[in-house]
Scaffold this active site. Structure first.
Site, PDB file in Angstrom:
ATOM      1  CE1 TYR A  96       0.768   1.312   4.369  1.00  0.00           C
ATOM      2  CE2 TYR A  96       0.784  -1.089   4.425  1.00  0.00           C
ATOM      3  CZ  TYR A  96       1.104   0.123   5.002  1.00  0.00           C
ATOM      4  OH  TYR A  96       1.768   0.156   6.193  1.00  0.00           O
ATOM      5  CB  CYS A  97       1.165   4.283  -1.758  1.00  0.00           C
ATOM      6  SG  CYS A  97      -0.318   4.557  -2.756  1.00  0.00           S
ATOM      7  CG  PHE A  98      -1.163   8.954   2.147  1.00  0.00           C
ATOM      8  CD1 PHE A  98      -1.041   8.765   3.513  1.00  0.00           C
ATOM      9  CD2 PHE A  98      -2.029   9.939   1.693  1.00  0.00           C
ATOM     10  CE1 PHE A  98      -1.759   9.533   4.409  1.00  0.00           C
ATOM     11  CE2 PHE A  98      -2.748  10.721   2.590  1.00  0.00           C
ATOM     12  CZ  PHE A  98      -2.607  10.526   3.945  1.00  0.00           C
TER      13      PHE A  98
END
Length: 371
Positions: A96-98
């Site tokens: 995941y990223c932000f």
């Protein structure tokens, strides 16, 4: 194994302790993350800064082009190798990223191009998972029943709490024992990290009819209890653990002297004793104002003698009158004042450390406060 390209069942992610690969920049990761997550960034902090500045000045397409320039060649290969090491060790994990957008999509594509593996990404990313945990923490706190474990300092509340599977060890999550002497060798988590860890504990243990927590103030060291849990604990029944002074001194000696020195030496054997001694001096200094100048100087003299005898002769006997004085003259009056305001909520008092009642016993037993 999760085989979708995008995952949005956050409950299963956290219930199953799914391995999490966080591809945000290190500075983002340090502000808040999830327990056990692994930071394997797409961009380093300086790269992210340059791309962000370019985005504001020239727009998305220009920023994306700069990002590909910055993360290319050997740097790109190193990043992919880092991701693949994680994937090989955690084939059932997710990334995941932000916000679950461009960065995680790029990482996912590069992984597939390199290995043919479709490694799932989290829909909505860190922001969506964080929002979910906040909502679930509030829901579970409001819907579940709690029993609060109270008792004087050194009576073994944490030892009792950890005998049960349905415990929420707030001091463990905060990495602090909740007093002036409560610091551990390692630092406390960020407030966000604590809240995330607490929410996951609540999710994983919510099926229990009762959840057990220790009686805490508004904060544990630098960590503040979420408002919902604090309010819930103020309305919950209390079990008061009792122990005589001799046993409390003995347990405190183990916790704050023997174990604490071992912890300091395990981190830095050369300077371990010096760091341990400073821990004691700094902790005593924190309560100087409450003790009063004359009393503080008296106890500091006792402490210095205890430390010297400990270091030179491995003799711990001088700590005993110091700990006994702190318990009887400092901690007990504060505790007695606080518990007197809560006596209408007490459902059980006794030496529970050695009898280990069941959660059902704790919820149904009623003993007079003089027991």
């Amino acid at each position: 194994m999760i085989d979708q390209s995008e995952v949005d069942n956050f409950q299963l992610l956290f219930e199953n302790n799914t391995p999490l690969m966080d591809v945000r920049a290190p500075v983002e990761y340090s502000r808040g993350s999830f327990p056990g997550s692994f930071n394997a960034p797409l961009m380093a902090d300086n790269e992210r800064h340059l791309v962000g500045r370019n985005f504001k000045k020239n727009g998305q397409l220009s920023a994306i082009e700069l990002g590909h320039q910055l993360v290319s060649g050997k740097i790109k290969k190193q990043r992919i190798d880092n991701w693949m090491n994680f994937i090989n060790q955690n084939p059932s994990g997710v990334l995941y990223c932000f916000r679950g957008g461009l960065r995680s999509e790029i990482v996912q594509k590069w992984i597939f191009d390199y290995s043919g593996i479709t490694y799932p990404r989290v829909k909505g990313g860190y922001k969506a998972m964080r929002h979910y945990l906040i909502e679930e923490s509030s829901r579970i706190t409001n819907s579940n029943n709690f029993i609060v474990i109270g008792g004087q300092t050194g009576c073994g509340k944490t030892l009792l709490l950890n005998k049960f599977r349905n415990n929420i060890d707030l001091e463990g999550l905060a990495n602090h024992r909740g007093s002036a002497f409560g610091n551990n060798v390692s630092s406390q988590p960020t407030q966000i990290d604590f809240e995330n860890s607490l929410a996951i504990e609540l999710i994983q243990k919510q099926k229990n009819s009762l959840l057990l927590i220790e009686d805490e103030g508004n904060n544990i060291g630098t960590i503040y209890l979420p408002e919902g849990l604090k309010n819930r604990s103020l309305k919950s029944n209390i079990v008061v653990l009792k122990a005589n002074l001799e046993k409390r001194v003995k347990l405190s000696l183990k916790t704050y002297v023997t174990d604490m020195l071992d912890n300091y030496c395990s981190v830095d054997r050369k300077n371990g004793f010096e760091n341990y001694a400073n821990y004691w001096k700094n902790s005593l200094l924190k309560i100087q104002k409450r003790l009063g100048g004359a009393r503080y100087k008296e106890l500091l003299k006792v402490l210095n003698n205890a430390i010297q005898k400990h270091q030179n002769l491995n003799d711990l006997s001088e700590y005993v009158p110091l700990i006994e004085s702190l318990l009887v003259s400092y901690y007990d009056p504060m505790y007695n004042y606080q518990i007197n305001k809560k006596k209408h909520r007490i459902i059980f008092q006794g030496c529970l450390l050695y009898t280990s009642p069941s959660p059902r016993d704790l919820s149904t037993s009623r003993m007079p406060s003089s027991a």
